[in-house]
Design an enzyme around this catalytic site. Structure first.
Site, PDB file in Angstrom:
ATOM      1  N   LYS A  54       0.793  -1.392  -0.056  1.00  0.00           N
ATOM      2  CA  LYS A  54       0.101   0.032   0.030  1.00  0.00           C
ATOM      3  C   LYS A  54       1.068   1.229   0.103  1.00  0.00           C
ATOM      4  O   LYS A  54       0.741   2.100  -0.777  1.00  0.00           O
ATOM      5  CB  LYS A  54      -1.012  -0.016   1.236  1.00  0.00           C
ATOM      6  CG  LYS A  54      -1.883  -1.252   1.134  1.00  0.00           C
ATOM      7  CD  LYS A  54      -2.789  -1.184   2.531  1.00  0.00           C
ATOM      8  CE  LYS A  54      -3.644  -2.419   2.054  1.00  0.00           C
ATOM      9  NZ  LYS A  54      -4.348  -2.948   3.522  1.00  0.00           N
ATOM     10  N   GLN A  98      -4.435  -1.421   9.651  1.00  0.00           N
ATOM     11  CA  GLN A  98      -4.401  -2.804   9.046  1.00  0.00           C
ATOM     12  C   GLN A  98      -4.855  -3.734  10.236  1.00  0.00           C
ATOM     13  O   GLN A  98      -4.446  -3.940  11.384  1.00  0.00           O
ATOM     14  CB  GLN A  98      -2.890  -2.886   8.784  1.00  0.00           C
ATOM     15  CG  GLN A  98      -2.474  -4.451   8.177  1.00  0.00           C
ATOM     16  CD  GLN A  98      -3.076  -4.425   6.628  1.00  0.00           C
ATOM     17  OE1 GLN A  98      -3.166  -3.433   5.923  1.00  0.00           O
ATOM     18  NE2 GLN A  98      -4.096  -5.602   6.602  1.00  0.00           N
ATOM     19  N   ASP A 121     -11.468   2.642   3.315  1.00  0.00           N
ATOM     20  CA  ASP A 121     -11.713   1.176   3.259  1.00  0.00           C
ATOM     21  C   ASP A 121     -13.248   1.037   3.073  1.00  0.00           C
ATOM     22  O   ASP A 121     -13.578   0.025   2.616  1.00  0.00           O
ATOM     23  CB  ASP A 121     -11.286   0.490   4.568  1.00  0.00           C
ATOM     24  CG  ASP A 121      -9.844  -0.249   4.469  1.00  0.00           C
ATOM     25  OD1 ASP A 121      -9.582  -0.541   3.130  1.00  0.00           O
ATOM     26  OD2 ASP A 121      -9.379  -0.573   5.538  1.00  0.00           O
TER      27      ASP A 121
END
Ligand code: NAP
Length: 302
Positions: A54, A98, A121
């Site tokens: 990422k 995460q 997200d």
């Protein structure tokens, strides 16, 4: 018939070029770049690998990337404080925590503390609700389902009026992709069925699908004879079925298989995604797209 292969790696590269152009344009016109913070707690090797990918992608697009690594004994309160700090930071447009988090921390509490307008997200209940309402309300689509829609649309598959069958009803793939394809608008307008373990006749439903999206996590669940000739088959499943030695590195790597019997299915379907190299590469790409979108909302240009 041999299906047209939908290559996620190619679609990813195409979208990344578009995003980079847009980032450069906004930087020139407004003097700002998208800001993404990745919060990693502990040293789980899989999490480190995801976060590294990422970060690399964000940097390649010219984003401001903040990597905030925390020890796995960080308290829930301190982690909430960190999220709050980035919620208030105007140079940050996307916050990514995460998962998984250590056992002493309540995932839900942390994810729900993220400002929904920085929830790139797309899993915050507010964004789930916005997607359900649809139209202009839908702000950040969850990344894997959004990537699936891009693969379908960019392959030129007709979605309007199409029978879409989704196998799997998880909150991260099945439910949101069903919702996305149900939306009133371009790239959607489909008639959607969701199947799961209690579905009475899975084969019957799969056979009706013009677009079959399988996210069950069961290798070879979908048999070739369940596929309608010419259908678009999106295989989301990633199943580790063994190990092999990589020809490139000489190291042990996992043998991956999807939820669809690919070799036989590709002779019947019109379009099909491979595993790996299909849906997989799209997730991080859509995370970048959401972060850029967040900056555009912030600037009032989206
Ligand atoms: P999940 O939370 O385990 O959900 C699986 C769903 O499939 C459940 O709704 C389950 O039904 C249904 N299912 C399982 N076995 C079935 C069967 N035999 N017949 C019908 N339905 C069945 O999984 P997930 O997180 O959605 O992930 C699904 C797969 O996609 C996994 O292989 C995962 O690794 C992969 N994945 C890939 C990406 C990516 O490529 N970027 C991202 C996310 C997930 P019930 O609800 O009735 O239990």
């Amino acid at each position: 018939m041999t299906a047209k292969l939908i290559k996620g790696t190619e679609v990813r590269d195409e979208i990344l070029v578009e995003l980079k152009d847009e980032v450069d344009k906004i930087k020139n016109e407004h003097g700002v770049v998208p800001g993404l913070v990745t919060i990693l707690v502990g040293e789980n090797p899989a999490s480190i690998s995801y976060v590294t990918s990422k970060i690399k992608t964000a940097q390649s697009l010219g984003f401001k990337e903040v990597q905030d690594n925390q020890p796995d004994d960080i308290s829930e309160q301190d982690l909430l404080g960190l999220v709050d700090k980035y919620n208030k930071d105007d140079s940050i447009h996307g916050i990514l925590v995460q998962l998984p988090l250590p056992k002493h921390i309540d995932d839900k509490k942390i994810l729900n503390a993220i400002d929904p307008d920085k929830d790139v997200d797309g899993f915050h209940p507010v964004n789930v609700g916005r997607l359900m309402i649809g139209g202009d309300e839908a702000k950040f689509l969850p990344c894997t389902p959004a990537g699936i829609q891009e693969l379908i649309v960019r392959s030129g598959v007709e979605t309007e009026g199409a029978e879409v069958v989704v196998v799997g009803r998880s909150n991260i793939v099945g439910k949101p992709i069903a919702n996305i394809m149900l939306q009133k608008g371009p790239g959607a307008n489909s008639t959607v069925t969701i199947a799961h373990t209690r579905t009475k006749d899975l084969a019957f439903h799969c056979k009706r699908a013009d677009i079959l999206i399988v996210a069950a996590g069961v290798p070879d669940l979908v048999k070739p004879e369940w596929i309608k000739p010419g259908a678009c088959v999106i295989d989301v499943g990633v199943n580790r079925v063994g190990e092999k030695i990589s020809e490139k590195t000489g190291k042990k790597i996992a043998i991956l298989k999807g939820d669809v019997d690919f070799e036989k299915a590709k002779e019947i379907a019109g379009y099909i995604t491979p595993v790996p190299g299909g849906v997989g590469p799209m997730t991080i790409t859509m995370l970048m797209k959401n972060t850029l979108k967040s900056l555009k909302f912030h600037l009032g240009i989206e």
